[in-house]
Structure formats: structure tokens, C-alpha cells
Design an enzyme around this catalytic site. Structure first.
Site, PDB file in Angstrom:
ATOM      1  N   ARG A 268       0.874  -1.243  -0.122  1.00  0.00           N
ATOM      2  CA  ARG A 268       0.045   0.049   0.170  1.00  0.00           C
ATOM      3  C   ARG A 268       0.664   1.332  -0.021  1.00  0.00           C
ATOM      4  NH1 ARG A 268      -3.237  -3.006  -1.526  1.00  0.00           N
ATOM      5  NH2 ARG A 268      -5.236  -3.366  -0.691  1.00  0.00           N
ATOM      6  N   GLU A 297      -4.050   7.282  -5.273  1.00  0.00           N
ATOM      7  CA  GLU A 297      -3.809   6.731  -6.429  1.00  0.00           C
ATOM      8  C   GLU A 297      -4.940   7.216  -7.593  1.00  0.00           C
ATOM      9  OE1 GLU A 297      -4.274   2.585  -5.185  1.00  0.00           O
ATOM     10  OE2 GLU A 297      -2.147   2.502  -4.469  1.00  0.00           O
ATOM     11  N   HIS A 316      -1.395   0.859  -9.579  1.00  0.00           N
ATOM     12  CA  HIS A 316      -2.094  -0.231  -8.686  1.00  0.00           C
ATOM     13  C   HIS A 316      -2.809  -1.364  -9.800  1.00  0.00           C
ATOM     14  CE1 HIS A 316      -3.688  -1.571  -4.630  1.00  0.00           C
ATOM     15  NE2 HIS A 316      -3.286  -2.226  -5.243  1.00  0.00           N
TER      16      HIS A 316
HETATM   17  O1  LIG Z   1      -5.114  -7.706  -3.298  1.00  0.00           O
HETATM   18  C1  LIG Z   1      -5.013  -6.335  -3.232  1.00  0.00           C
HETATM   19  O2  LIG Z   1      -5.334  -6.054  -1.979  1.00  0.00           O
HETATM   20  C2  LIG Z   1      -4.468  -5.632  -3.895  1.00  0.00           C
HETATM   21  O3  LIG Z   1      -4.012  -4.433  -3.655  1.00  0.00           O
HETATM   22  C3  LIG Z   1      -3.702  -6.335  -5.252  1.00  0.00           C
HETATM   23  O4  LIG Z   1      -2.868  -5.121  -5.755  1.00  0.00           O
END
Ligand SMILES: O=C(O)C(=O)CO
Length: 351
Positions: A268, A297, A316
Site C-alpha cells: 500500500r 492513486e 495499482h
Molecule cells: O489484493 C490487494 O489488496 C491488492 O491491492 C492487489 O494489488
């Protein structure tokens, strides 16, 4: 023979009967509120048939315009990872029949689980399914940064001369040291892949893995984050975001890293202090950074991180493959159906 008028009026009646039957069938299916699945990325469009087999989809934008029509029909909210709308007190109060908040992806740091549970609403995610795709994006970022793939592509496309600059020299991945911060399911998959690249693998984790598992992927446990940072050529961040990991990598940690090291973040954005990262890059305290996640993001286009040639930023996309997203959506549907019918939830997360 029917007169033209009678024929037309019967046709109108039949059409209207058909319309109301269709409407009834549609309304008989439980409704789900789709947040961000219908975002411009078009993810929701790709997987509509799988969801529509069981549910009527109410896109968030339509819900906002006609709350009074939909509020007491919606039984599940579909949330596609952290780019979702906020499932807050207001939304929860406006959905009296809500049974579940169904998250696509494994991280649920964007959901206030105690608040959601306090409304008698369950929360689910899709663990396991995302591991391979997310590990692949981590490896892709490491390789792309090390071998300057994006710069090479930009050179081919936009070059002003035919001479590939000296600064295009990359750095070896094979034989170098990878430090994995967070050795859960995804971290372990990364270690497996890195073993294939003949890398030395270090890891730092809350709990040490059993020796047999360490041996299977050739990973060595570091008792401190400092040790991992000081020894690694590539530092890959894979931890969940929590109060303990919030800005885990900041100015102090960058100062511990090797000047030729690369930071890769696939967890994150908020696990890395972005201001400290900009500073570390400006001062050449590290070689490069490759990020699948940022805050916010997507990153604003004038963000300083986007001005460095040695930084790669993705919007992401850790799980964004057709295959993985399809399985994620199927699992979301299974979880929602279980919550609505009172069955056993495969992936319930409790506060
Ligand atoms: O699975 C998740 O939480 C993701 O952010 C994958 O990138």
C-alpha cells in the site's frame, strides 16, 4: 383476419406484459451496489455476465441519482480494492437490507470493519487468489527497474539521437540480494520466483517462517528491518497496511539502504513515506524506485515522483489480469450469495 388496429393494440399489450415480466425477473434478483467496478477502467463491464447471473447491478453513479428507488433493494456492496468509494456511516445507514461488503482483493485497510460489522453487515475479501498475479507484478517492477525497460522503450519511441546513453546501463538482478519485507503468501511467492533468478533472499516478518519453508525457497530471516535494509540490493515491500506499518519506510530507513539499492512497493502506498522517498532519490541515497501503489492513486501527474527517470509508477495493477480478475469476481459473487442466503461465508473477515 385481425384489423390493423386490433393487431397493433394486442402487440402493445403483449410488449407491455413482456416488459413487466422482464422487470419483475430483474427485480427478483438481489441487487448489489457496484462501487468502482464500473470505473472508467471498465473492469465491471468485463465481468458483468458473471455478476448478472445472480444479481442486478446498480452502479454507484445510478444509486446516487435515485437512492429512493434502490436503497432498500441493495443487499451487497461490491468494492474493488482501495480505489473504492468510502463505505461510511452515511452509506451504511442508507442501505437497510445490506448483508455484506464484498471486497475484491486481499487488503481491506480501506474498510472500517468494526463500523460495518456494527450494522450487522459482513465483510469478505478474496485471499489466495491474488498471490501469483501480485508476486508477478513485484518481479516485473524489479526487473523493469533494474534493466531500465521503461527508459529503453521511451528511447526507442522518442529518441532524438540514435546513441543509447551511458546512463541506460542497468544493474544485475541475478546473483544480487533481495530483501522481502512481509513474508505472507505473496512474499513467499516472490521468494520462490527470486530463487529462480539465483538471488540471495532475505526476509523480515512479524513471525519467522518454519525452517523447512525457509529452506524450500532459500530465504534467510533477518531479526531486524535494519539488517535487511543494510544488506539488500532490492527491497520489496509486501506488508499489509496497519498502524504498525504506516510509513514503515521513511527517512531513517532510506538512510540505512545501500546507495545502489532499489525500493519496490507492491503493498500500500502509505507503507512508504513518499516525501522521504522523493528526498532520498534527490540525494541519491538509493538507485531507483518502482511502485505499484502510491498515495493518492493515481498519483497527480505533476507529482515529484513522476519527474524522476529512475522511478516507475503503476496505477495499482497488482491483480489486473483477465484471469485473476475473473476468479476474484467469481469469488466475490460466491461470498455475496452466501451472505444473502445466510450460508457459510468462505472469506469472512472479522474485526
Ligand atoms: O489484493 C490487494 O489488496 C491488492 O491491492 C492487489 O494489488
Amino acid at each position: 383476419m385481425l384489423s390493423r388496429q386490433t393487431h397493433d393494440s394486442r402487440l402493445v399489450q403483449a410488449t407491455s406484459r413482456l416488459r413487466s415480466t422482464v422487470a419483475q425477473v430483474v427485480m427478483e434478483k438481489p441487487c448489489i451496489l457496484a462501487t468502482t467496478l464500473g470505473a472508467p477502467g471498465g473492469i465491471y463491464k468485463c465481468f458483468e455476465p458473471c455478476i448478472e447471473k445472480h444479481f442486478t447491478i446498480i452502479p454507484y453513479e445510478r444509486f446516487v441519482q435515485r437512492k429512493e428507488d434502490f436503497a432498500d433493494k441493495i443487499q451487497a456492496v461490491f468494492v474493488w480494492g482501495p480505489k473504492a468509494i468510502n463505505v461510511d456511516q452515511n452509506l451504511l445507514e442508507s442501505l437497510p437490507k445490506l448483508k455484506a461488503v464484498v471486497n475484491g482483493g486481499v487488503g481491506v485497510d480501506h474498510l472500517d470493519i468494526p463500523l460495518i460489522n456494527s450494522f450487522g453487515v459482513k465483510v469478505t475479501n478474496t485471499p489466495g487468489i491474488v498471490d501469483n498475479a501480485t508476486a508477478d507484478i513485484g518481479m516485473s517492477l524489479m526487473l523493469a527497474s533494474a534493466r531500465k525497460i521503461v527508459e529503453g522503450h521511451n528511447f526507442s519511441k522518442f529518441r532524438e539521437s540514435d546513441y543509447f546513453p551511458e546512463s541506460s546501463l542497468g544493474t544485475d538482478v541475478s546473483g544480487s540480494t533481495l530483501g522481502i519485507i512481509g513474508m505472507g503468501r505473496i512474499g513467499y511467492k516472490i521468494a520462490k520466483r527470486a530463487q529462480g533468478f539465483e538471488m540471495k533472499i532475505l526476509y523480515y516478518n512479524r513471525n519467522r517462517r518454519p525452517e523447512s519453508e525457509e529452506r524450500a525457497v532459500g530465504a534467510t530471516y533477518c531479526a531486524s528491518l535494519k539488517e535487511l535494509l543494510q544488506r539488500s540490493d532490492f527491497v520489496m515491500v509486501v506488508v499489509n497496511l496497519s498502524p504498525e506499518t504506516h510509513k514503515l519506510i521513511g527517512a531513517k530507513e532510506f538512510a540505512m539502504m545501500k546507495p545502489n539499492s532499489t525500493l519496490i512497493n507492491i503493498s500500500r502506498g502509505l507503507v512508504v513515506d513518499q516525501d522521504a522517498l522523493v528526498d532520498a532519490l534527490q540525494k541519491k541515497m538509493i538507485r531507483a524506485a518502482a511502485l505499484d501503489v502510491t498515495y493518492p492513486e493515481p498519483l497527480p501527474r505533476d507529482h515529484p515522483l513522476l519527474s524522476f527517470p529512475n522511478v516507475i509508477v503503476l496505477p495499482h495493477v497488482g491483480t489486473h489480469t483477465v484471469e485473476t480478475s475473473q476468479i476474484m469476481v467469481e469469488r466475490m459473487v460466491t461470498n455475496a450469495l452466501a451472505a444473502i442466503t445466510g450460508g457459510q461465508l468462505p472469506d469472512e473477515i472479522k474485526a
